[in-house]
Enzyme design. Structure first.
Site, PDB file in Angstrom:
ATOM      1  N   SER A 194      -3.432  30.257  12.953  1.00  0.00           N
ATOM      2  CA  SER A 194      -2.619  31.446  12.667  1.00  0.00           C
ATOM      3  C   SER A 194      -1.758  31.833  13.857  1.00  0.00           C
ATOM      4  CB  SER A 194      -3.498  32.618  12.223  1.00  0.00           C
ATOM      5  OG  SER A 194      -4.558  32.819  13.121  1.00  0.00           O
ATOM      6  N   HIS A 211     -10.037  27.948   8.322  1.00  0.00           N
ATOM      7  CA  HIS A 211      -9.713  28.983   9.321  1.00  0.00           C
ATOM      8  C   HIS A 211     -10.233  30.326   8.787  1.00  0.00           C
ATOM      9  CE1 HIS A 211      -7.735  30.802  12.653  1.00  0.00           C
ATOM     10  NE2 HIS A 211      -6.508  30.899  12.182  1.00  0.00           N
ATOM     11  N   HIS A 249     -16.818  24.549  15.422  1.00  0.00           N
ATOM     12  CA  HIS A 249     -15.599  25.148  15.980  1.00  0.00           C
ATOM     13  C   HIS A 249     -14.765  24.083  16.677  1.00  0.00           C
ATOM     14  CE1 HIS A 249     -12.951  27.981  18.080  1.00  0.00           C
ATOM     15  NE2 HIS A 249     -13.257  28.797  17.089  1.00  0.00           N
ATOM     16  N   ARG A 275     -18.893  36.320  19.219  1.00  0.00           N
ATOM     17  CA  ARG A 275     -18.521  37.252  18.149  1.00  0.00           C
ATOM     18  C   ARG A 275     -19.611  37.254  17.085  1.00  0.00           C
ATOM     19  NH1 ARG A 275     -12.741  34.769  16.794  1.00  0.00           N
ATOM     20  NH2 ARG A 275     -14.083  32.926  16.744  1.00  0.00           N
ATOM     21  N   ASP A 335     -17.256  33.683  11.621  1.00  0.00           N
ATOM     22  CA  ASP A 335     -17.303  33.943  10.189  1.00  0.00           C
ATOM     23  C   ASP A 335     -18.705  33.872   9.588  1.00  0.00           C
ATOM     24  OD1 ASP A 335     -14.548  34.344   9.994  1.00  0.00           O
ATOM     25  OD2 ASP A 335     -14.182  32.191   9.952  1.00  0.00           O
TER      26      ASP A 335
END
Ligand code: HAX
Length: 425
Positions: A233, A263, A309, A318, A364
């Site tokens: 992105s 993504h 990743h 995160r 995610d």
């Protein structure tokens, strides 16, 4: 002029001089080499982009302007945005100035809602969000300034105006998309006395008597805000903006990339997978059942969403932050417990499987279970939340790039025949 504009006006000449001197003194020095495997492998790991807003360390994850993420999890989006743009934490007064400025810009024009209302009811929320952004392009201040002949050193000024407009409006737009797409009733107006994250949470209209959902939104907006500039992105937005297409076009390009399942869309896929586990085993499965199910997913040719990743080689900090939030706020939620259990089981399975370079969870893997806990259960919407947050980083990167006078991006491609020739020499 706002305090952010003043601050940047003071900093930018210094940044420019620094970059100019680096290129002048060391322009011919080699900092990386490219292997054939990288050319055929998604340009992975090739050091060829400048991004000063954040970096992703292989062994510790996101660092925003020199500050590791774990030092930032209690910050609000206004503070993160200031940090991304300027490289410094804002004072209380500066945070308040930026809060007010964003709150003033949050109104979305009526014509945008009319366009969205005309879209088919089963449109993906990402497509609705993106359509809303693109429709507003007519308001781009950069394009107006460019058409009037603005000089290159001032490109950043109107880019910053567009950045602040887009960031502010994206939250309102995203909340409106949620209410429209899922028949939640009238849109909820922005409240100019609130900060950005609290406003977004309130405009979604999720029942939040404890205020914990708003806290989750603040955390969510911080955690997804930026991740270097090589991810799909950020990279797509950067390339488009480098042609001096204004930020509406550039952010839209970034969102289109975020909508891919490898993504940003991974977060919707992730919760879907967790819910499938929950349904199949009628609750939290045993370690043995979960291991079997993970293997079934892999053997059917699918990826385990939320794991692996392109850069990170450890558990994403995160993910850690979301896990800590869940342990504090919803330790008994079954879906959250499945996420925690997957974290115990899946890395071992992926290691044995032997393909993924990182068997660890990314951002995610955990977010969906928390959103689900607070009643935001429409998981096709999750990438929209990601987009609202990522706008902070993508827009900051663009302001810095225009401030530095970054040129149009144009790497060189080669043919397979050319590569064959090179390797046979
Ligand atoms: N499950 C199964 N297989 C996996 C895997 C996973 N979670 N992660 C990687 N692999 C496989 C790859 O598909 C690839 O297989 P092939 O050689 O057959 O193509 C192999 O392992 C090597 O891949 P890699 O080098 O480790 O990973 P990449 O850099 O190519 O891709 C991805 C990184 C994140 C896209 C990848 O790990 C993946 O598909 N993960 C699942 C989807 C996901 O969680 N995406 C979100 C990432 C975070 C993000 O950007 N959020 O927006």
């Amino acid at each position: 002029m706002g305090k952010l504009q003043e601050k940047l006006a003071g900093q930018i000449p210094v940044w420019r001089e620094e970059a100019k001197a680096l290129v002048k003194e060391h322009g011919d020095k080699v900092i990386d080499q490219v292997k054939v495997s990288q050319v055929f492998g998604g340009i992975r790991g090739v050091k060829c982009l400048i991004c000063d807003t954040s970096e992703v360390a292989l062994d510790s994850g996101l660092i925003i302007r020199g500050k590791p993420l774990k030092e930032l999890t209690d910050k609000i989006p206004e503070e993160i945005l200031w940090l991304l743009m300027t490289g410094e934490m804002p004072s209380e007064e500066e945070t308040e100035d930026l809060r007010k400025d964003l709150a003033e810009r949050m109104e979305v024009p009526d014509y945008v809602w009319k366009v969205l209302e005309a879209m088919p009811e089963d449109s993906h929320p990402m497509c609705m969000l993106n359509t809303g952004i693109l429709v507003m392009e007519r308001e781009a201040k950069f394009r107006q300034a460019y058409n009037k002949g603005v000089k290159k050193p001032d490109y950043w000024v109107s880019t910053l105006e567009d950045a602040l407009d887009i960031i502010a409006r994206t939250a309102t737009l995203a909340a409106g998309v949620y209410r429209m797409r899922y028949n939640k009733g009238e849109r909820i107006s922005t409240d100019k006395s609130k900060d950005y994250g609290t406003n977004y949470a309130a405009m979604l209209g999720v029942d939040d008597p404890s205020g914990d959902f708003a806290k989750l939104m603040q955390l969510y907006l911080t955690l997804h805000s930026d991740h270097e500039s090589g991810n799909v992105s950020a990279n797509a937005a950067q390339v488009v903006n480098s042609a001096l297409s204004d930020l509406y076009y550039a952010v839209s390009a970034g969102f289109n990339g975020l909508a891919g399942p490898l993504h940003g869309l991974a977060n919707q896929e992730c919760l879907a997978w967790v819910i499938e586990v929950h349904k199949k085993f009628k609750g939290v499965p045993s370690d043995e059942d979960l291991t079997k199910f993970a293997w079934e997913t892999l053997n059917s040719g699918k990826v385990i969403p939320g794991y692996g990743h392109a850069v990170l080689r450890v558990t994403d900090p995160r993910f850690d932050a979301f896990l800590a939030f869940g342990k504090e706020h919803c330790p008994d939620d079954e879906i959250f417990n499945i996420v925690a259990k997957i974290f115990n089981i899946v890395p071992g399975v992926l290691k044995e499987h032997g393909k993924a370079k990182s068997p660890w969870p990314n951002v995610d893997a955990g977010s969906g279970s928390l959103l689900n806990h607070y009643g935001l259960q429409e998981f096709e919407y999750y990438t929209v939340l990601f987009s609202v947050s990522r706008t902070l980083g993508v827009c900051s990167q663009a302001v810095v790039a225009r401030a530095l006078g970054a040129p149009i991006i144009r790497p060189k491609s080669v043919t397979t025949g050319w590569v064959k020739e090179q390797v046979s020499k």
